[in-house]
Design an enzyme around this catalytic site. Sequence first.
Site, PDB file in Angstrom:
ATOM      1  N   CYS A  65       9.034   0.646   5.176  1.00  0.00           N
ATOM      2  CA  CYS A  65       8.187  -0.249   4.385  1.00  0.00           C
ATOM      3  C   CYS A  65       8.993  -1.420   3.790  1.00  0.00           C
ATOM      4  CB  CYS A  65       7.470   0.583   3.329  1.00  0.00           C
ATOM      5  SG  CYS A  65       5.868  -0.086   2.949  1.00  0.00           S
ATOM      6  N   HIS A  81       5.158   5.495   5.134  1.00  0.00           N
ATOM      7  CA  HIS A  81       5.925   6.302   4.169  1.00  0.00           C
ATOM      8  C   HIS A  81       5.956   7.777   4.581  1.00  0.00           C
ATOM      9  CE1 HIS A  81       6.612   3.588   0.682  1.00  0.00           C
ATOM     10  NE2 HIS A  81       5.619   2.916   1.234  1.00  0.00           N
ATOM     11  N   GLU A  97       8.016   9.957   3.825  1.00  0.00           N
ATOM     12  CA  GLU A  97       8.523  10.813   2.732  1.00  0.00           C
ATOM     13  C   GLU A  97       7.401  11.286   1.822  1.00  0.00           C
ATOM     14  OE1 GLU A  97       8.562   7.619   2.838  1.00  0.00           O
ATOM     15  OE2 GLU A  97       8.269   6.780   0.845  1.00  0.00           O
TER      16      GLU A  97
HETATM   17  N1  LIG Z   1       5.142   0.258   0.127  1.00  0.00           N
HETATM   18  C1  LIG Z   1       5.993  -0.733   0.270  1.00  0.00           C
HETATM   19  O1  LIG Z   1       7.208  -0.561   0.399  1.00  0.00           O
HETATM   20  C2  LIG Z   1       5.410  -2.112   0.169  1.00  0.00           C
HETATM   21  C3  LIG Z   1       6.377  -3.211   0.494  1.00  0.00           C
HETATM   22  C4  LIG Z   1       5.883  -4.517  -0.052  1.00  0.00           C
HETATM   23  N2  LIG Z   1       4.827  -5.012   0.785  1.00  0.00           N
HETATM   24  C5  LIG Z   1       7.019  -5.526  -0.142  1.00  0.00           C
HETATM   25  O2  LIG Z   1       6.870  -6.621   0.176  1.00  0.00           O
HETATM   26  O3  LIG Z   1       8.072  -5.217  -0.540  1.00  0.00           O
END
Ligand SMILES: NC(=O)CC[C@H](N)C(=O)O
Length: 223
Positions: free
Chosen positions: A91, A202, A204
């Site tokens: 992410c 995610h 985790e």
């Molecule tokens: N759940 C996430 O890690 C979101 C990331 C988020 N969109 C960012 O720009 O950092």
Amino acid sequence: MTISIDSRPLNIGVLALQGAFSEHVIVLNKLANTENISKVIEVRTKEQLGSIDALIIPGGESTTMALIAERSGLIEPLREFVKTKPTWGTCAGLILLSHKATNTKKNGQELLGVLPVTVSRNKFGRQVDSFTISLPSPCLDAVTESGNSNSFPYVFIRAPCIIGIDDPLVQELIVLPTSSPAEEKGDIVAVKYKHLLGTSFHPELTNDNRWHQYFINMARENI
Ligand SMILES: NC(=O)CC[C@H](N)C(=O)O
């Protein structure tokens, strides 16, 4: 081609500046015995970075994480680390690893720039648009015990999406189903490139540890 697998005990680090690092630490500790992990280290300093074989950059807020890394003198050591050492960005971590990000704040944002993909930040909307989808995941076959389903529950929270593959060596691991007939191809949400793994979701936050096992296997092939 034979791939050599290093079976010695590994020290795995999780970048612990901001975001969902504790959840990764919990999963890695659960896997420590079966996967031969000697230490799981929360990484906040250059010295800690120097003591690990592989790193997970968690989800969170990529701009904040980059800012803290910069202020704590970790951005350059991180840049060096990710050039050669096995690293998994989930992410926000995927955004940081990428070499190009769109939908960033006005002045752009600091990236580690090693993964040759273009990501769109928050492609899947805001927190309220978070969703989970179960998908067949043949890439996890090697870590799926026989008799188990090869589907994995993917959790997306303000997730980025990979909108451009900028090097032919980048392997697409998971592509979402198309959301309308007009769409030619679904969104790419997991890629592998040499020693790097980038995922939008995610793992985790699920009870399924196979993506962590996948990364540990990958780390062993790349140390
Ligand atoms: N759940 C996430 O890690 C979101 C990331 C988020 N969109 C960012 O720009 O950092």
